[in-house]
Motif scaffolding. Structure first.
Motif, short mmCIF file in Angstrom:
data_model
loop_
_atom_site.label_atom_id
_atom_site.label_comp_id
_atom_site.label_asym_id
_atom_site.label_seq_id
_atom_site.Cartn_x
_atom_site.Cartn_y
_atom_site.Cartn_z
N MET A 1 49.25 -12.44 106.97
CA MET A 1 49.52 -13.59 107.91
C MET A 1 48.80 -14.89 106.85
SD MET A 1 46.26 -13.72 110.34
CE MET A 1 45.63 -14.63 111.89
N THR A 2 49.85 -15.62 107.70
CA THR A 2 49.76 -17.54 107.27
C THR A 2 48.72 -18.40 108.35
OG1 THR A 2 52.02 -16.96 105.95
CG2 THR A 2 50.95 -19.05 107.16
N VAL A 3 47.35 -19.06 107.09
CA VAL A 3 47.49 -19.50 108.34
C VAL A 3 47.16 -20.30 107.93
CG1 VAL A 3 44.36 -19.73 108.87
CG2 VAL A 3 45.11 -17.68 108.23
N ALA A 4 47.50 -21.66 108.58
CA ALA A 4 47.19 -23.70 108.28
C ALA A 4 45.48 -24.28 109.19
CB ALA A 4 48.75 -24.10 108.70
N ILE A 5 45.84 -24.49 108.04
CA ILE A 5 44.78 -25.48 108.26
C ILE A 5 45.18 -27.12 109.28
CG2 ILE A 5 42.49 -27.31 108.04
CD1 ILE A 5 41.86 -25.74 106.20
N ARG A 6 44.58 -27.11 110.71
CA ARG A 6 45.32 -28.30 111.42
C ARG A 6 44.58 -29.66 111.70
NH1 ARG A 6 45.60 -24.21 117.38
NH2 ARG A 6 47.03 -23.10 116.46
N TYR A 7 45.23 -29.95 110.47
CA TYR A 7 45.11 -31.29 109.41
C TYR A 7 46.11 -31.37 109.54
CZ TYR A 7 40.08 -30.38 109.00
OH TYR A 7 39.28 -29.58 108.94
N SER A 8 46.19 -33.49 110.12
CA SER A 8 46.81 -34.64 110.15
C SER A 8 46.35 -35.14 108.77
CB SER A 8 47.70 -35.15 110.72
OG SER A 8 46.33 -35.58 111.65
N VAL A 9 46.97 -35.71 107.94
CA VAL A 9 45.98 -36.43 106.56
C VAL A 9 46.10 -38.23 107.29
CG1 VAL A 9 45.66 -37.07 104.70
CG2 VAL A 9 46.56 -34.85 105.06
N VAL A 10 44.85 -38.76 107.68
CA VAL A 10 45.03 -39.53 108.34
C VAL A 10 43.92 -40.65 106.90
CG1 VAL A 10 44.38 -41.38 110.33
CG2 VAL A 10 44.95 -39.29 110.20
N LEU A 11 44.28 -41.29 106.56
CA LEU A 11 44.20 -42.26 105.55
C LEU A 11 44.23 -43.66 104.95
CD1 LEU A 11 44.15 -40.20 101.83
CD2 LEU A 11 42.17 -40.12 103.50
N ALA A 12 43.07 -44.43 105.23
CA ALA A 12 43.10 -45.96 104.73
C ALA A 12 42.89 -46.28 103.81
CB ALA A 12 42.00 -46.41 106.06
N ILE A 13 44.35 -46.70 103.41
CA ILE A 13 44.07 -46.86 102.60
C ILE A 13 43.23 -48.10 101.77
CG2 ILE A 13 45.14 -47.97 99.95
CD1 ILE A 13 47.98 -47.17 101.31
N GLY A 46 35.29 -18.28 92.30
CA GLY A 46 35.71 -16.97 92.54
C GLY A 46 36.21 -17.23 94.04
N ARG A 47 37.53 -16.19 93.97
CA ARG A 47 37.92 -16.69 96.14
C ARG A 47 37.53 -16.21 96.97
NH1 ARG A 47 43.82 -13.60 96.62
NH2 ARG A 47 42.49 -11.70 97.82
N LEU A 48 37.23 -16.46 97.67
CA LEU A 48 36.76 -16.31 98.92
C LEU A 48 37.80 -15.77 99.77
CD1 LEU A 48 33.63 -16.98 100.52
CD2 LEU A 48 34.77 -19.02 101.87
N ASP A 49 37.39 -14.82 100.05
CA ASP A 49 38.54 -14.08 101.17
C ASP A 49 37.61 -14.23 102.47
OD1 ASP A 49 40.08 -13.71 99.51
OD2 ASP A 49 39.89 -11.32 98.76
N ILE A 50 38.50 -14.67 103.79
CA ILE A 50 38.31 -14.25 105.46
C ILE A 50 39.13 -13.59 105.52
CG2 ILE A 50 38.44 -15.72 106.96
CD1 ILE A 50 37.38 -17.44 104.14
N ARG A 51 38.48 -12.31 105.88
CA ARG A 51 39.22 -11.20 105.90
C ARG A 51 40.72 -11.22 106.82
NH1 ARG A 51 35.00 -6.74 108.56
NH2 ARG A 51 34.41 -9.12 109.52
N GLY A 52 41.67 -11.10 106.59
CA GLY A 52 42.46 -11.19 107.60
C GLY A 52 42.94 -12.59 108.16
N ARG A 53 42.74 -13.27 107.24
CA ARG A 53 43.28 -14.96 107.88
C ARG A 53 42.81 -15.53 106.91
NH1 ARG A 53 37.57 -14.95 112.58
NH2 ARG A 53 38.73 -13.21 113.19
N GLY A 54 43.47 -15.67 105.23
CA GLY A 54 43.10 -15.86 103.79
C GLY A 54 42.64 -15.77 102.91
N TYR A 55 42.41 -17.45 102.66
CA TYR A 55 41.69 -17.31 101.64
C TYR A 55 41.52 -18.67 100.95
CZ TYR A 55 45.27 -17.97 98.34
OH TYR A 55 46.65 -18.80 97.98
N CYS A 56 40.11 -19.20 100.49
CA CYS A 56 39.05 -19.95 99.55
C CYS A 56 39.31 -20.01 98.27
CB CYS A 56 38.68 -21.36 100.58
SG CYS A 56 39.66 -22.27 102.03
N SER A 57 38.76 -21.18 97.83
CA SER A 57 38.24 -21.00 96.19
C SER A 57 36.45 -21.58 96.62
CB SER A 57 38.50 -22.42 95.44
OG SER A 57 40.22 -21.51 95.14
N GLY A 58 36.01 -21.02 95.91
CA GLY A 58 34.81 -21.04 95.97
C GLY A 58 33.90 -21.16 94.70
#
Length: 273
Positions: A1-13, A46-58
């Motif tokens: 299952m692929t999970v994408a964060i719905r962020y657009s990157v808006v950076l004021a330089i 370590g790896r922070l597993d979000i059950r069935g929804r992806g992972y992050c690092s922690g």
């Protein structure tokens, strides 16, 4: 299952100040921590597993506290904070084997973080979360890292993370650079990818790295790709108070999680603009 964060990157330089004299700074390549000797000293990441929804690092910053990014602990479809029973932390995970694995009993996030909002510098500066583990991990198994505070850190840092295509073992970039900064946000040229959210950024101070930031997102700055992260001490201090003041679950209500099909977890991800 692929999970994408719905962020657009808006950076004021203009909101990030470029640091001088980095034209000749060289970043090292990623190194996979393939065997037990390579992993020695890095077990607290370590790896922070979000059950069935992806992972992050922690990263462990105390035997029972895991530091990660706030956006990792929200449901990406509903923007609702995950129930603490949803994530599990797998310290030093390498090819299916973790040094220690723990369920989570509490989650604390900064109040100013807005789940699902565009990844502005304001969002980055509050993109921090702390998770209390249901059972501590003893320091002899995984020695927690401490936060950096006080003295200046220069411009050289390192990153240790999981990520897309390298989700089964830690990868370490021994040296990369802070290329821009404000009082609250830093931009790095470190090699991060999907799943690196929440990964620790270490200052090269003394005999052991100290955490100066966590990976929040990616964008571009002055035409170059950058990864972004917040300063930590004030955020983490507030989150520790939040955890202390929150009611703790009764022990028999804590459910130990079993890890699902790890091949289906492809990461809590960024979207590059």
């Amino acid at each position: 299952m692929t999970v994408a964060i719905r962020y657009s990157v808006v950076l004021a330089i203009a909101s990030l100040f470029l640091l001088p004299a980095l034209a000749n700074a060289q970043s090292t390549r990623l190194t996979r921590l393939s065997d037990r000797d390579d992993l020695l000293g890095w077990e607290a990441v370590g790896r922070l597993d979000i059950r069935g929804r992806g992972y992050c690092s922690g990263t462990l910053i105390a035997p029972d506290l895991v530091l990660t990014a706030a956006h990792c602990v929200y449901d990406k479809q509903t923007n609702v904070l995950h129930d603490p029973q949803t994530p599990s932390f797998r310290a030093g995970l390498r090819d299916g084997v973790a040094i220690a694995e723990r369920a989570v009993s509490q989650i604390a996030v900064t109040e100013q973080f807005v789940p699902g909002a565009a990844l502005t510098t304001e969002q980055v500066r509050h993109d921090v979360a702390l998770l209390r583990l249901a059972k501590p991990i003893v320091s002899s198994d995984a020695d927690p890292f401490i936060l950096h505070s006080g003295q200046a850190i220069g411009t050289t840092v390192s990153v240790t993370s999981y990520g897309q295509g390298r989700s089964e073992a830690l990868s370490r970039q021994r040296s990369c650079n802070i290329i821009a900064a404000t009082d609250d946000v830093m931009a790095f040229d470190c090699d991060v990818t999907f799943g690196s959210s929440g990964a620790p950024v270490f200052a090269l101070v003394g005999s052991r790295g100290r955490i100066v930031s966590v990976i929040s997102g990616v964008g571009t700055l002055d035409g170059h790709p950058v990864s972004l992260g917040p300063y930590l001490p004030a955020n983490v201090a507030r989150l520790k108070v939040q955890l202390r003041n929150a009611p703790r679950p009764v022990p028999d209500q804590i459910k130990r999680l079993s890890v699902g099909d790890r091949n289906q977890s492809t990461g809590a991800k960024f979207i590059r603009n």
